[in-house]
Design a protein around this motif. Structure first.
Motif, PDB file in Angstrom:
ATOM      1  N   ARG A 174       0.812  -1.226   0.000  1.00  0.00           N
ATOM      2  CA  ARG A 174       0.000   0.000   0.000  1.00  0.00           C
ATOM      3  C   ARG A 174       0.843   1.272   0.000  1.00  0.00           C
ATOM      4  NH1 ARG A 174      -2.818  -2.925   4.010  1.00  0.00           N
ATOM      5  NH2 ARG A 174      -2.365  -1.396   5.629  1.00  0.00           N
ATOM      6  N   SER A 175       2.037   1.179  -0.530  1.00  0.00           N
ATOM      7  CA  SER A 175       2.924   2.331  -0.688  1.00  0.00           C
ATOM      8  C   SER A 175       3.937   2.002  -1.775  1.00  0.00           C
ATOM      9  CB  SER A 175       3.643   2.651   0.623  1.00  0.00           C
ATOM     10  OG  SER A 175       4.710   3.555   0.404  1.00  0.00           O
ATOM     11  N   ARG A 233       2.935   4.208   4.665  1.00  0.00           N
ATOM     12  CA  ARG A 233       1.536   3.942   4.319  1.00  0.00           C
ATOM     13  C   ARG A 233       0.665   5.171   4.586  1.00  0.00           C
ATOM     14  NH1 ARG A 233       0.482  -2.292   6.452  1.00  0.00           N
ATOM     15  NH2 ARG A 233       1.219  -3.303   4.532  1.00  0.00           N
TER      16      ARG A 233
END
Length: 361
Positions: free
Chosen positions: A12-13, A349
């Motif tokens: 997620r990054s 994140r």
């Protein structure tokens, strides 16, 4: 496919994904990219710490249990392999017996600790685990006929994992493949599989219950979950993975002693890595382990270069002296915790989430 392999827990990054890919490639091809005894030992230590810290994050980050006995299970795995190999001789059968015995001991001890201690409040449980770990370390030091005492045990690996084993006559891409290299790749595959298994556990319904207990154990108990049972199972699972990490370290070192697996400094290192990488994010175990082990092994070398660069400047030369590497290491970790209160992974994140909210709607 990748989403399923990662148990639907993507980085997620973009920056985190890129860092994980670089780390994966670097560790997979470490024998070719970083030849040399020290660099290979550093890579092997990173692998061991990734598994060890991930197993502790299952306990602390996902269940909210503070335990100081994690290195005890780490040591049980290492001593199991060492004692079996020393008593039964070099061979895969001895490794299997040692690992099997270590797993049985870890399950029994972790069940006992969990069932008798997890009903008390968190601080009392932490103190109980500290007392048990200290007792086990003292026992390992005093039973010299069995554990080697303070001197530890040195043993031989099976022939295929011995440094003298060379399956190929010629070098491959400039590297001579031997038993030590095979041992490293065995560790890499084992850590990759076991890390994926931990990732699957924390993202399963069982893992969701553990997170609910971490957030509010009274509420989890009220809706029907037996929190003591789940905490005990979490304790057992964390102990099993720590035991496997200890066996991998023993396999690499071909030696085990109280200082290599049972010391309280290793427990402090684990806590630092969990906090720096990010609690409750298994990817934090990867990033934190890499940064910590690299700093631990190469910060002093960097300070030597700095001391040469500022030679003749009284104050600066004293500040960057290589003997003060622990001071600089501590300062770096204080700054990282100050600027990354949720850990490096948590911060990355959060930045990605903030950018997504600011994007076009």
């Amino acid at each position: 496919m990748l989403n399923r392999l990662l148990s639907h827990d993507l980085p997620r990054s973009r920056w985190l994904a890129a860092a994980l890919i670089v780390i994966l490639v670097a560790l997979a091809f470490a024998p070719f990219l970083f030849p040399g005894a020290k660099s290979m030992s550093v890579a092997a230590k990173i692998l061991v710490f990734i598994l060890l810290v991930a197993s502790y994050d299952l306990l602390l980050g996902y269940t909210g249990i503070v335990s100081f006995a994690h290195t005890m299970f780490f040591g049980i795995g290492a001593y199991g392999v060492a004692i079996a190999s020393e008593k039964l001789g070099a061979g895969f059968a001895a490794l299997a017996v040692g690992l099997g015995g270590a797993i049985v001991v870890s399950v029994i001890v972790s069940l006992a600790v969990g069932l008798f201690s997890l009903r008390v409040k968190a601080i009392f449980f932490a103190m109980i685990t500290l007392a048990v770990a200290s007792a086990f370390q003292t026992l390992a030091s005093q039973l010299s006929d069995f554990t080697g005492g303070e001197d530890g045990l040195t043993f031989r690996n099976p022939e295929w994992l011995s440094p003298s084993f060379e399956p190929f006559e010629n070098e491959i891409f400039g590297v001579l493949i031997d038993g030590k290299t095979i041992t490293y790749w065995l560790m890499f595959v084992a850590v990759l599989v076991l890390f994926g298994l931990i990732l699957r556990i924390v993202n399963s319904p069982f893992g969701r219950v553990l997170q609910a207990i971490r957030e509010n154990d009274f509420r989890a108990e009220a809706i029907g979950y037996r929190t003591v049972v789940y905490r005990t199972l979490s304790n057992v699972l964390a102990a099993l993975f720590a035991t496997l990490a200890g066996s991998l370290l023993a396999l690499w070192l071909r030696y085990v002693g109280p200082d290599t697996t049972l010391s309280f400094e290793i427990m402090l290192d684990i806590l630092l890595i969990v906090v720096i990488g990010g609690m409750g994010t298994l990817y934090g175990a990867v990033v934190g382990s890499v940064l910590f082990v690299l700093a631990q092994n190469y910060l002093q070398d960097l300070l030597k270069l700095g001391a040469v660069a500022v030679e003749g400047v009284p104050v600066l030369q004293a500040v960057v002296a290589p003997d003060r590497w622990l001071l600089w290491m501590g300062l770096l970790f204080v700054l990282s915790v100050y600027h990354f209160p949720t850990g490096i992974v948590g911060r990355l994140r959060a930045i990605s989430l903030k950018q997504a909210w600011k994007g076009p709607r």
